[in-house]
Scaffold this motif. Structure first.
Motif, short mmCIF file in Angstrom:
data_model
loop_
_atom_site.label_atom_id
_atom_site.label_comp_id
_atom_site.label_asym_id
_atom_site.label_seq_id
_atom_site.Cartn_x
_atom_site.Cartn_y
_atom_site.Cartn_z
N VAL A 151 0.77 26.70 -12.77
CA VAL A 151 1.99 26.50 -12.34
C VAL A 151 2.19 25.08 -11.66
O VAL A 151 3.01 24.22 -12.06
N PHE A 152 1.06 24.98 -10.67
CA PHE A 152 1.13 23.78 -9.97
C PHE A 152 0.57 22.51 -10.95
O PHE A 152 1.12 21.22 -10.96
N GLU A 153 -0.28 22.80 -11.99
CA GLU A 153 -0.68 21.93 -12.92
C GLU A 153 0.27 21.46 -13.82
O GLU A 153 0.54 20.16 -13.84
N GLU A 154 0.92 22.36 -14.33
CA GLU A 154 2.27 22.10 -15.01
C GLU A 154 3.24 21.14 -14.32
O GLU A 154 3.71 19.83 -15.06
N ALA A 155 3.53 21.36 -13.20
CA ALA A 155 4.54 20.61 -12.26
C ALA A 155 3.78 19.36 -12.20
O ALA A 155 4.61 18.30 -12.37
N SER A 156 2.61 19.16 -12.08
CA SER A 156 1.84 17.90 -11.77
C SER A 156 2.09 16.86 -13.07
O SER A 156 2.29 15.52 -13.03
N MET A 171 0.60 12.95 -14.27
CA MET A 171 -0.43 12.90 -13.47
C MET A 171 -0.92 14.34 -13.18
O MET A 171 -0.45 15.26 -12.94
N ALA A 172 -2.37 14.47 -13.56
CA ALA A 172 -2.98 15.69 -13.00
C ALA A 172 -3.28 15.83 -11.62
O ALA A 172 -3.26 14.86 -10.98
N THR A 173 -3.70 16.93 -11.42
CA THR A 173 -3.90 17.22 -9.94
C THR A 173 -5.15 16.62 -9.56
O THR A 173 -6.20 16.37 -10.27
N VAL A 174 -5.44 16.27 -7.92
CA VAL A 174 -6.58 15.69 -7.64
C VAL A 174 -7.09 16.54 -6.57
O VAL A 174 -6.45 17.09 -5.80
N GLU A 175 -8.40 16.64 -6.42
CA GLU A 175 -8.99 17.26 -5.36
C GLU A 175 -8.96 16.37 -4.09
O GLU A 175 -9.27 15.25 -4.25
N LEU A 176 -8.68 17.12 -3.28
CA LEU A 176 -8.37 16.33 -1.79
C LEU A 176 -9.59 16.86 -0.67
O LEU A 176 -10.04 18.25 -0.91
N THR A 177 -10.23 15.94 0.18
CA THR A 177 -11.31 16.44 0.95
C THR A 177 -10.94 15.76 2.46
O THR A 177 -10.08 15.17 2.57
N ALA A 178 -11.58 16.10 3.14
CA ALA A 178 -11.30 15.67 4.70
C ALA A 178 -11.18 14.15 4.55
O ALA A 178 -10.60 13.30 5.33
N ASP A 179 -12.03 13.53 3.77
CA ASP A 179 -12.20 11.98 3.60
C ASP A 179 -10.99 11.36 2.96
O ASP A 179 -10.92 10.16 3.19
N THR A 180 -10.42 12.14 2.16
CA THR A 180 -9.30 11.53 1.29
C THR A 180 -7.95 12.04 1.70
O THR A 180 -6.86 11.30 0.99
N PHE A 181 -7.77 13.06 2.35
CA PHE A 181 -6.52 13.74 2.59
C PHE A 181 -5.60 12.73 3.43
O PHE A 181 -4.46 12.50 2.89
N GLU A 182 -6.04 12.11 4.43
CA GLU A 182 -4.93 11.17 5.20
C GLU A 182 -4.56 10.03 4.56
O GLU A 182 -3.47 9.57 4.30
N LYS A 183 -5.46 9.52 3.64
CA LYS A 183 -5.37 8.24 2.79
C LYS A 183 -4.11 8.58 1.72
O LYS A 183 -3.34 8.01 1.40
#
Length: 129
Positions: free
Chosen positions: A39-44, A1-13
């Motif tokens: 490094v973070f992307e590879e771990a994902s 799974m690739a990384t996802v951008e989180l925002t104030a609207d999506t963080f808690e969910k």
């Protein structure tokens, strides 16, 4: 799974809707953040069972402030909606892998008991499991 951008609207969910969530707080101008990103992307890619989220501290200043981010990059990890790890600084791949494995191995009943005990000591109430 690739990384996802989180925002104030999506963080808690995202945190409450997934078993394990790793969050990288970063900024475009930050050299160590840019070195940690691959490094973070590879771990994902290696851990499809874990959600890897990224929060741009410039675009999400209120979210970064709420998380008390004072240094970037900062890595936070949540398991069962509980913050179980938080550390500033770019990590090398093997260190990140070790952290992920430790998070997967956590006894969450024990963690919840520790959280409840800490809240009781502070005069708060423990969340219901």
């Amino acid at each position: 799974m690739a990384t996802v951008e989180l925002t104030a609207d999506t963080f808690e969910k995202t945190v409450t809707g997934n078993d394990i969530v790793l969050v990288d707080f970063w900024a475009d101008w930050c050299g160590p953040c840019k070195r940690f990103a691959p490094v973070f992307e590879e771990a994902s890619e290696n851990h499809p069972d874990v959600v890897f989220g990224k929060i741009d501290t410039e675009a999400e200043q209120q979210l970064a402030a709420a998380a008390q981010i004072t240094s970037i990059p900062t890595l936070m990890a949540f398991r069962d909606s509980i913050l179980v790890f938080s550390q500033p600084g770019a990590l090398p791949g093997p260190a990140l892998e070790g952290i992920i494995e430790k998070i997967k191995e956590l006894d969450m009943d024990d963690v919840r008991a520790q959280v409840a005990q800490a809240q009781a000591a502070q005069g708060g109430t423990a969340p219901q499991a």
